[in-house]
Enzyme design. Structure first.
Site, PDB file in Angstrom:
ATOM      1  CE  LYS A  14       3.034   3.592   3.412  1.00  0.00           C
ATOM      2  NZ  LYS A  14       3.175   3.629   4.865  1.00  0.00           N
ATOM      3  NE  ARG A  38       6.637   5.155   0.837  1.00  0.00           N
ATOM      4  CZ  ARG A  38       6.331   5.927   1.877  1.00  0.00           C
ATOM      5  NH1 ARG A  38       7.268   6.294   2.732  1.00  0.00           N
ATOM      6  NH2 ARG A  38       5.102   6.344   2.070  1.00  0.00           N
ATOM      7  CE1 TYR A  86       1.171  -0.362   4.346  1.00  0.00           C
ATOM      8  CE2 TYR A  86       0.048   1.749   4.439  1.00  0.00           C
ATOM      9  CZ  TYR A  86       0.908   0.828   4.994  1.00  0.00           C
ATOM     10  OH  TYR A  86       1.506   1.108   6.197  1.00  0.00           O
ATOM     11  CD  GLU A 131      10.304   2.195  10.267  1.00  0.00           C
ATOM     12  OE1 GLU A 131      10.038   3.205   9.600  1.00  0.00           O
ATOM     13  OE2 GLU A 131      10.131   1.037   9.854  1.00  0.00           O
ATOM     14  NE  ARG A 138      -5.320 -18.841   4.704  1.00  0.00           N
ATOM     15  CZ  ARG A 138      -4.122 -19.119   5.153  1.00  0.00           C
ATOM     16  NH1 ARG A 138      -3.489 -20.212   4.747  1.00  0.00           N
ATOM     17  NH2 ARG A 138      -3.535 -18.327   6.022  1.00  0.00           N
ATOM     18  CG  HIS A 157       1.634 -19.678   2.570  1.00  0.00           C
ATOM     19  ND1 HIS A 157       2.413 -19.740   3.689  1.00  0.00           N
ATOM     20  CD2 HIS A 157       0.363 -19.630   3.031  1.00  0.00           C
ATOM     21  CE1 HIS A 157       1.667 -19.742   4.778  1.00  0.00           C
ATOM     22  NE2 HIS A 157       0.411 -19.685   4.397  1.00  0.00           N
TER      23      HIS A 157
HETATM   24  N1  PMP Z   1       7.745   4.242   8.910  1.00  0.00           N
HETATM   25  C1  PMP Z   1       6.604   3.534   8.991  1.00  0.00           C
HETATM   26  C2  PMP Z   1       6.652   2.150   9.541  1.00  0.00           C
HETATM   27  C3  PMP Z   1       5.381   4.092   8.563  1.00  0.00           C
HETATM   28  O1  PMP Z   1       4.248   3.381   8.626  1.00  0.00           O
HETATM   29  C4  PMP Z   1       5.370   5.425   8.078  1.00  0.00           C
HETATM   30  C5  PMP Z   1       4.070   6.059   7.671  1.00  0.00           C
HETATM   31  N2  PMP Z   1       3.729   5.694   6.374  1.00  0.00           N
HETATM   32  C6  PMP Z   1       6.579   6.129   8.016  1.00  0.00           C
HETATM   33  C7  PMP Z   1       7.745   5.501   8.428  1.00  0.00           C
HETATM   34  C8  PMP Z   1       6.630   7.549   7.489  1.00  0.00           C
HETATM   35  O2  PMP Z   1       6.443   7.582   6.108  1.00  0.00           O
HETATM   36  P1  PMP Z   1       5.848   8.894   5.382  1.00  0.00           P
HETATM   37  O3  PMP Z   1       6.696  10.039   5.815  1.00  0.00           O
HETATM   38  O4  PMP Z   1       5.988   8.597   3.936  1.00  0.00           O
HETATM   39  O5  PMP Z   1       4.429   9.026   5.838  1.00  0.00           O
END
Ligand code: PMP
Length: 288
Positions: free
Chosen positions: A151, A51, A32, A183, A104, A106
């Protein structure tokens, strides 16, 4: 009624359905992207689409559209909402297996068409009062897999860790892996140490935020000292300032970490400066 984009057409949200055998639903098999939209103009759309491409490549799913097609969908969807500032969600899953194939398994199904959904929600920027007060955060060992740069929609660890923060009355859980800051559960993390802005370098242990990139560009342009590299847990705990950044949280100062004050317990001067630069940058881009 605000419309969504599903598999090639716009339709009212309550008429949009995805089959129960979609691999996104059964296996969390998809990616996403979330794009902030200000005054119906997507912010840094090319970076978000790049991205998305990186995430799709990472899960070995062909991008269903080229850049121009995505841009058209995003602009048209933004135009079809009755609110001007939006958080646009793009989701692509590996779709539904064709008849005769296991429902289903994998392993990838053969020749399945991806499911593509795009919808918008109202985007409410963080309140000035919250930015002025700052938020609290907790830390936790990073429980996620080794490809946090993708993502992906399978977000179980992020969900549980964000919930842990909420239950502690906090805004975010900040992850530590092997003694180093990675993060937040839904944000990137910056710290200020002796006037220098420090943040981890992009790696497979974090998602490179679009806001993260904008912050680094603004710091370079405005002469703020930056060090991109390892931030140790000790460095995090002794930082003068900590911020979380994301498209929706923008530049949000963290003033308490694990119930201990960060610096003097109030948002710091570098956070305030960066927030002002970020707001100005947003305005300039949107006026262009
Ligand atoms: N790290 C994670 C795990 C996130 O979910 C997000 C939010 N999308 C970010 C960093 C920050 O990304 P962005 O600045 O593109 O929103």
């Amino acid at each position: 009624m605000n419309e969504v984009w599903l598999n090639g057409r716009f339709l009212p949200a309550d008429a949009a359905n995805v089959p129960v055998f979609d691999r996104g639903f059964l296996l969390g098999d998809g990616v996403y992207e979330i794009v902030p939209v200000y005054s119906r103009k997507p912010f840094r759309l090319d970076a978000h689409l790049a991205r998305l491409q990186h995430s799709l490549q990472g899960i070995r799913l062909a991008n269903p559209y080229g850049i121009e097609a995505w841009r058209k969908i995003a602009l048209e969807l933004a135009a079809r909402q009755d609110f001007a500032d939006q958080s646009l969600l793009i989701q692509v899953t590996r779709g539904v297996p064709l008849p005769g194939q296991p429902l289903r398994d994998h392993a990838f199904p053969r020749d399945a068409a991806p499911t593509v959904l795009v919808f918008a929600q109202p985007l409410v920027p963080p309140a000035e009062a919250q930015k002025a007060a700052g938020v609290c955060a907790i830390t936790a060992p990073d429980p996620r897999w080794q490809r946090c740069d993708l993502k992906v929609i399978s977000l179980m660890a992020n969900v549980l860790m964000r919930q842990r923060a909420v239950e502690a009355g906090c805004a975010e859980t900040i992850f530590i892996r092997d003694g180093l800051l990675t993060e937040g559960a839904a944000s990137n993390i910056f710290v200020v140490q002796d006037g220098t802005l420090c943040t981890p370098a992009p790696s497979t242990h974090m998602l490179t935020g679009i806001t993260y990139e904008v912050v680094l560009e603004l710091a370079a342009r405005h002469g703020i000292a930056v060090r991109v590299g390892e931030v140790t847990e000790a460095g995090l705990r002794s930082a003068d300032e900590i911020w979380m950044t994301s498209s929706t949280k923008e530049i949000m100062p963290v003033v308490m970490l694990d119930e201990m004050p960060v610096g003097n317990g109030r948002p710091g001067p570098v956070a305030r400066q960066m927030d002002a630069l970020y707001q100005q940058f947003k305005q300039d881009v949107m006026r262009r």
